[in-house]
Design a protein around this motif. Sequence first.
Motif, PDB file in Angstrom:
ATOM      1  N   LEU A 299       1.699   7.767  10.308  1.00 30.55           N
ATOM      2  CA  LEU A 299       1.610   8.027   8.871  1.00 30.55           C
ATOM      3  C   LEU A 299       1.627   6.709   8.125  1.00 30.55           C
ATOM      4  CD1 LEU A 299       1.684   9.894   6.354  1.00 30.55           C
ATOM      5  CD2 LEU A 299       4.194   9.902   6.564  1.00 30.55           C
ATOM      6  N   PHE A 300       0.546   6.417   7.408  1.00 30.23           N
ATOM      7  CA  PHE A 300       0.497   5.263   6.518  1.00 30.23           C
ATOM      8  C   PHE A 300       0.991   5.691   5.142  1.00 30.23           C
ATOM      9  CE2 PHE A 300      -2.694   4.120   9.654  1.00 30.23           C
ATOM     10  CZ  PHE A 300      -2.554   2.741   9.799  1.00 30.23           C
ATOM     11  N   ILE A 301       1.907   4.903   4.559  1.00 25.75           N
ATOM     12  CA  ILE A 301       2.341   5.116   3.182  1.00 25.75           C
ATOM     13  C   ILE A 301       2.100   3.829   2.399  1.00 25.75           C
ATOM     14  CG2 ILE A 301       4.238   5.758   1.651  1.00 25.75           C
ATOM     15  CD1 ILE A 301       5.613   7.107   3.947  1.00 25.75           C
ATOM     16  N   ASN A 302       1.522   3.948   1.231  1.00 22.98           N
ATOM     17  CA  ASN A 302       1.223   2.768   0.426  1.00 22.98           C
ATOM     18  C   ASN A 302       1.375   3.104  -1.049  1.00 22.98           C
ATOM     19  OD1 ASN A 302      -0.103   0.247   1.863  1.00 22.98           O
ATOM     20  ND2 ASN A 302      -0.728   0.138  -0.281  1.00 22.98           N
ATOM     21  N   GLY A 303       1.848   2.143  -1.834  1.00 23.89           N
ATOM     22  CA  GLY A 303       1.866   2.313  -3.272  1.00 23.89           C
ATOM     23  C   GLY A 303       0.490   2.044  -3.854  1.00 23.89           C
ATOM     24  N   ASP A 304       0.161   2.705  -4.954  1.00 23.47           N
ATOM     25  CA  ASP A 304      -1.157   2.457  -5.549  1.00 23.47           C
ATOM     26  C   ASP A 304      -1.224   1.112  -6.258  1.00 23.47           C
ATOM     27  OD1 ASP A 304       0.392   3.117  -7.801  1.00 23.47           O
ATOM     28  OD2 ASP A 304      -1.164   4.365  -8.714  1.00 23.47           O
TER      29      ASP A 304
END
Length: 270
Positions: free
Chosen positions: A202-207
């Motif tokens: 799972l990749f999580i990134n802030g916009d």
Amino acid sequence: MKTTKNDTLTSKNGHSEVNGIKMYYEIYGQGKPLVLIHGGGSTIQTTFGRVIPMLAKHRKIIAVELQAHGRTSDRGKDSSFEQDADDVATLLKNLNIDKADFFGFSNGGTTTVQIAIRHPEIVDKIILGSALLKRSGVPAQFWGFMKQAQLSNMPKELKEAYLQVTPDSNGLQIMHDRDAKRMVNFKDIPDELIKSIKVPTLFINGDQDVVTPEHALEMHKLIANSKVAIIPGVHGEYIEEITTLKSDSKEADYVIPMIESFLDKPETKQ
């Protein structure tokens, strides 16, 4: 190992002899192991302190501090993501943990990628929070900034947190310099190694992250068994990383359940 209590959680903590360093770790909760790997210049608490109580409700949390960070000693050699990966694998062996899930944030996400590449036998699932895998994953000016990096420019919250647990200004300088040099010399992880990662990811990134959302999406395409979540906010805001607390964000209230859902979902064979 010693046991300590805070307001709501009981934790065990200690140091383990790991590849020439004394590596600090903390253990919370019961259940399937989830290893937390902090970001650059950080401690366990600066990266994950706000979300450990949430995650520890259903899991055994093993949180680590990497070479020269927090309460872990330095080995007198440059840091590398590969060495950090080997250190985490050795620590888990010392703790008699055969297999675990991993959640790495920022530099810790890059370390988690190296764990999945170098030690796939110990990995069930991985969460990559704002992880950099290619130099193109950050704006071009980032690299010029890293070449000019000085301790005086390091976020004061991170400096204060280091000195709170290890009152050694020389150690703080060493940590800073090792992290800065590692980033200046950062090389792309080859596509074939990224594609070799077969575990659910799972990749999580802030916009508005340091690492661009586009990078997370591009790396997602290289790992067949992966998902990606782009969350409103800046670097680490989705886990209430210490430098983001002034935003008074509550994103962790829905991001942590999303992470738990990903970890708990039975794996479907590809």
